[in-house]
Design a protein around this motif. Structure first.
Motif, PDB file in Angstrom:
ATOM      1  N   PHE C  79       0.969  -1.331  -0.126  1.00 39.04           N
ATOM      2  CA  PHE C  79      -0.141  -0.021   0.067  1.00 39.04           C
ATOM      3  C   PHE C  79       0.931   1.117   0.004  1.00 39.04           C
ATOM      4  N   GLY C  80       2.240   1.223  -0.059  1.00 41.41           N
ATOM      5  CA  GLY C  80       3.085   2.364  -0.012  1.00 41.41           C
ATOM      6  C   GLY C  80       3.446   2.682   1.441  1.00 41.41           C
ATOM      7  N   THR C  81       3.969   3.652   1.518  1.00 38.18           N
ATOM      8  CA  THR C  81       4.328   4.315   2.825  1.00 38.18           C
ATOM      9  C   THR C  81       4.163   5.666   2.862  1.00 38.18           C
ATOM     10  N   ASP C  82       3.721   6.297   3.849  1.00 44.27           N
ATOM     11  CA  ASP C  82       3.545   7.768   4.150  1.00 44.27           C
ATOM     12  C   ASP C  82       4.761   8.591   4.303  1.00 44.27           C
ATOM     13  N   ASP C  83       4.907   9.720   4.479  1.00 47.05           N
ATOM     14  CA  ASP C  83       5.926  10.624   4.600  1.00 47.05           C
ATOM     15  C   ASP C  83       6.930  10.621   5.959  1.00 47.05           C
ATOM     16  N   GLN C  84       6.189   9.765   6.906  1.00 47.08           N
ATOM     17  CA  GLN C  84       6.916   9.545   8.294  1.00 47.08           C
ATOM     18  C   GLN C  84       7.434   8.175   8.348  1.00 47.08           C
TER      19      GLN C  84
END
Lengths: 367, 370, 305
Positions: C79-84
């Motif tokens: 699902f991808g990763t977020d910016d943190q």
């Protein structure tokens, strides 16, 4: 077209205004086909009052609805014809398209349904009900004409013209029922079918409503089929009476003949079970239950409960035969070719309970 | 002879719905009536819809508190009765209703309607005894327990369901059963049977009945006494045979003439029924029937007719009565029950000479040795 | 004469009326109610996802700095990763049950409160009814979201998931209470209630033994409605940043995505995950609700032709 079946030829005549020929109606349910009406044949003469009597589940209301083509899925007409004769021609209502049937309803054949006083639209004035009916069948009728016709038809049922301005809740039960009668005759139909038109009304109002219906019918020279379970009411009103049981017509005769000489054992039991004002404390019931319409027995449907049952009855279905002029019965007792063999006589209708019998609990039989 | 205990007593009961001045209806108008605890009776209450008969049923059953007047149960005011008295009341006064389907909670099997009262009134303890009691009651009404118990209401016929309701009433062996149109929604062939059962309960078990109906024929068949109501007031009352065979009040005459006799040779006559254009009007200043009466006189419109006692067992609230009788007729004031004739047979059965111990003297079929 | 009828065995039909009224077996009925089935299936798959998820991925990966930040969906990060640096699959696995939890707790509390008050008001009537109805009507006019925002904003410190549920429930009970009350008003006059009175049942028992069972389909439908409303309210609060700051719920994820300008930065996967999850959730709840509505209201049932 007269039915080619020799037995039914007498039941329907070429002069009949309505001829029901071997009508069959079934409902599809999860557990199989329920045969609500299993081959009913009769003819309605112009201006005649015909009654259909029977108990719950006998198919009388279904027959009435079928004639009006108001049977909804999961029910459907699976056989037979419903011939409406008008002038020279005849049409089979069973095979009409929905649109043609819609136009035939009310203008040729009208229905006063059960509980019809409750089917008046509570947010519409009485006059609007009439306007709707007229406008649904005829194009561009001017308002003044609608008003006049409404007033005429209300007068015919004994209501004042001002009734048209009222709402249904402002009328009594009897008045609402008379409005329903008026609605049914708005377009002067040839046949009026009344399904238990007085069931929620008390005795005095009932009489008034029935007399109104009779007067209206005579004015229009329409024929009436009165469907009900109250033999008393039917005895007062109809010319001929048909007795239905488990979806079939078991007896059909002029009303006096039927009461003076009931042929079918079921009719006899029904008549003897009616409470009268003649003698107090006599109670005759009809034992047993009608058969399940899912699983109809072979032979005569009344055999399990019949006091005069013979061996032949559980094997062969008796057809409706003319036993006396105009008097038809579907019973092996009257088959000229039969030799009745009585195997079990059950005196169900001789159970007069003397009032001081202390031994019984009042019931001579079990269900 | 010991004083009669009154099971239920209606004292000057009036029931009004809505505001009388603004078109409200008077359902019951100052009625005083008593049902005895010792002498079983079978009384029919007859009238058209709106006559107040259903309201009377509700009042007798304690479902409705009257606008005026009191209802006394064995001397106690029903509205203020403490819990133990009202429990006893429930035990002694039961009902059979008109609709054989609505009385069943569709969520439960039909057994529910039988086992709830058994538990609540402690008629049996333990499952076996409860079951036995249910089966016995069902058998008495001609049903087979194995075919009825364990079923849901929609799986049984209307007739079977109504019989189960009667079986329930039998279980409880009350002193009074209020039967509100018990057979009007039942097929003709079964009506006779159910009425016969009710009659037998009255004669064999000494249970009193108030039979509410608009069907005069069944009222005639099954009751001893009859009370004809019109718009909340008593029009005529008395012994059922005399009232129906020889009605004195014009309204009763109208009712009897409107009965659809199952005889095509005796049809409704040609006499025009007093038109009901004024069906909706509620005239109370004089006789309530005045607007429709074919014999109306001036006095009828101005004065409320008293209940004239025409003979020891008949009364009619009509000014015609004193006209037809040369002597001064006594009038019935207050409690009207005196007009009714206790059935001699029932008097003998319950032994009115025995002490009025307050305990209901119930004779069961099995123990009846007379 | 009085002879006794012998040997008349009536055919033991188990319906005496031609099969029109019937009690359908649950299985046969469900076959005809596709909405309910589809809704239940969807909802169960979400539940399964939450239940089985931890078997496939470590929940700790939902914490910040547990993966390379700002990665688009790939085989390592589905699902991808977020910016943190949160692994969004792990966030889904952790956040979904949290969101469901809020909804279920809030919905449950709302329905219980609403039912008890609605039953009482409807059956007992009189002053009790007036009181309950009064409170209900007043609270119904209160703009729920505004109150919730105020309450949430003024609670100092982190607000827990359960706290959130209760806050939401406090304003969600009125609608069930009202609708149940009107159902009770109609059922109260039924003949079987009168029968119960005649049989010696007292008021509380009548309410719970006679009336409530007939309300079950209706209650179930109300429950689902409450759950949906509660979830929506909680997501709304979270998306505004008023939710539990330390929990990676779906709503908070949306909040962070918006706050950190996910769209402008081209990180479409960050917003997509919570949105898709929420959409599936609501569609399933809606379908269950419609299906239950059909059971509760027989007129809507399709007739077989």
């Amino acid at each position: 077209m007269i039915s080619t079946q020799p037995v039914t030829r007498g039941l329907i005549a070429p002069t009949d205004v309505l001829a029901v020929d071997d009508l069959q109606v079934s409902y599809r349910s999860d557990r199989g086909e329920v045969r609500a009406v299993g081959g009913v044949t009769f003819g309605l003469k112009p201006g005649e009052r015909l009654g259909l009597v029977g108990e719950s589940g006998c198919g009388k209301t279904t027959t009435a609805l079928a004639i009006m083509r108001l049977i909804r899925p999961p029910g459907r007409i699976v056989g037979g014809r419903i011939l409406l004769r008008d002038g020279g021609g005849e049409i089979d209502l069973a095979s009409l398209s929905d649109e043609r049937m819609r136009r035939t309803r009310l203008s040729e054949v009208a229905l006063i349904p059960q509980g019809s006083m409750n089917s008046l639209n509570p947010v519409k004035r009485i006059g609007d009900h009439f306007a709707d009916s007229i406008q649904a069948h005829e194009r561009r009728v001017p308002d003044s004409e609608i008003r006049d016709r409404t007033a005429d038809v209300l007068k015919m049922v004994g209501l004042r013209e001002s009734t048209a301005k009222l709402y249904p809740h402002e009328l009594s039960g009897g008045m609402k029922q008379r409005v329903c009668i008026a609605l049914s005759i708005t377009l002067s139909p040839k046949v009026i079918i009344a399904d238990e038109p007085t069931s929620a009304l008390d005795v005095v109002v009932q009489r008034h409503v029935m007399e109104t219906l009779g007067a209206v019918q005579q004015r229009l020279n329409a024929a009436v089929i009165l469907v009900g379970h109250d033999m008393g009411l039917l005895a007062q009103f109809v010319d001929r009476l048909g007795v239905m049981y488990a979806g079939k017509l078991v007896e059909l005769a002029p009303i006096k003949d039927l009461f003076e000489n009931p042929l079918h054992p079921y009719t006899r039991l029904l008549i003897s079970s009616l409470p009268t004002l003649d003698q107090r404390g006599t109670f005759h019931g009809v034992p047993g239950l009608p058969p399940s319409l899912l699983n109809l027995p072979v032979g005569c449907l009344f055999a399990p409960r019949c006091p005069s049952v013979m061996e032949r009855c559980s094997v062969e279905t008796p057809p409706l035969q003319e036993v006396a002029p105009g008097h038809w019965a579907a019973c092996h007792l009257y088959r000229t070719t039969a030799v009745p063999v009585v195997t079990a006589v059950v005196a169900a209708n001789e159970t007069e309970m003397p009032r001081d019998a202390g031994g019984h609990n009042g019931l001579p039989y079990r269900e | 002879m010991p004083p009669m205990t009154n099971l239920l007593e209606m004292r000057n009961v009036t029931q009004v719905f809505g505001d009388v001045n603004k078109g409200g209806t008077v359902a019951v108008d100052n009625l005083s009536y008593t049902i005895s605890a010792d002498q079983p009776s079978f009384t029919a209450v007859v009238g058209e819809s709106g006559s107040g008969k259903t309201t009377i049923a509700r009042i007798l059953l304690g479902f409705q508190e009257p606008s005026e007047g009191q209802v006394l149960y064995r001397g106690h005011d029903l509205a203020k009765a403490p819990r133990d008295i009202s429990n006893q009341f429930r035990r002694e006064v039961q009902a059979v209703f008109q609709d054989p389907f609505e009385v069943y909670n569709p969520f439960y099997k039909v057994d529910h309607i039988l086992d709830v009262p058994i538990k609540k009134f402690k008629l049996a303890s333990g499952r076996a005894a409860t079951r036995a009691l249910m089966e016995e009651a069902l058998t008495r009404v001609g049903l087979r327990p194995e075919e009825t118990l364990g079923r849901y209401p929609h799986q049984l016929s209307g007739g079977q369901r109504q019989r189960i309701t009667v079986a329930r009433a039998i279980l409880l062996k009350p002193r009074l059963i209020v039967a509100d149109e018990p057979v009007s929604m039942v097929d003709a062939s079964l009506r006779a049977t159910i009425l016969q059962t009710l009659r037998a309960l009255n004669e064999d078990l000494g249970i009193s009945f108030v039979y509410i109906t608009h069907d005069l024929t069944t009222a005639y068949q099954v009751s001893d006494n009859i009370l004809v109501l019109y718009r909340g007031r008593v029009a005529e009352m008395g012994d059922v045979t005399s009232v129906i065979k020889n009605p004195q009040h014009p309204y009763t005459q109208l009712l009897v003439a409107s009965i659809p006799l199952p005889d095509p040779n005796r049809r409704w006559g040609e006499n025009v029924v007093a038109a009901s254009q004024d069906e909706m009007s509620d005239f109370r200043a004089g006789c309530t029937f005045a607007p429709r009466c074919p014999y109306v006189m001036d006095i009828c419109r101005s004065t409320v007719p008293p209940l004239y006692q025409i003979d020891p067992h008949r009364a009619s609230a009509c000014f015609l009565a004193p006209q037809a009788n040369p002597d001064d007729l006594p009038t019935v004031e207050g409690d009207v029950t005196g007009v009714f004739q206790p059935s001699e047979r029932l008097l003998a059965l319950t032994g009115a000479s025995d002490g009025g111990s307050g305990d209901p003297l119930i004779t069961d079929i099995a123990s009846q040795t007379r | 004469m009085g002879t006794i009828l012998v040997g008349q065995v009536a055919p033991a039909a188990d319906t005496a009326t031609p099969g029109i009224r019937r009690k359908l077996g649950i299985a046969t009925y469900l076959k005809r109610n596709p909405k309910l089935i589809a809704g239940l299936l969807m909802f169960s798959s979400l539940l399964l996802f939450s239940a089985l998820g931890p078997l496939f991925i470590d929940r700790e990966l939902a914490r910040p700095m547990s993966a390379i930040p700002s990665q688009p969906p790939s085989s390592t990060f589905p699902f991808g990763t977020d910016d943190q640096g949160r692994n969004l699959l792990a966030v889904a696995v952790v956040g979904l049950p949290l969101t469901l939890q809020v909804g279920l707790i809030a919905g449950f509390v709302a329905i219980v409160l609403g039912t008890v008050l609605g039953l009482t008001a409807g059956y007992v009537g009189g002053i009790t009814d007036m009181l309950i109805r009064g409170i209900c009507d007043i609270l119904l006019t209160v703009p729920g979201l505004v109150v919730l925002i105020t309450v949430a904003a003024s609670i100092q410190g982190a607000i827990s998931v359960q706290m959130m549920a209760l806050v939401v429930a406090s304003l969600a009970w009125m609608w069930p209470a009202r609708t149940i009350r009107s159902q009770v008003l109609t059922l109260r006059e039924r003949a079987y209630v009168q029968m119960a009175k005649l049989s010696g049942m007292k008021t509380p028992e009548i309410i719970f033994r006679e009336i409530m069972p007939n309300l079950l389909p209706f209650l179930a439908a109300s429950f689902v409605g409450s759950v949906a409303a509660a979830i929506l309210a909680s997501i709304g609060l979270e998306a505004l940043g008023l939710g539990p700051q330390n929990e990676p719920t779906l709503g908070m994820t949306i909040y962070w995505a918006i706050s950190f300008n996910a769209v402008i930065r081209g990180m479409w996967w960050w917003l997509t995950m919570p949105i898709v999850a929420i959409v599936i959730l609501f569609i399933s709840l809606f379908m269950i609700s419609a299906g239950l509505d059909e059971i509760a209201n027989p007129r809507l049932r399709k007739v077989s032709s």
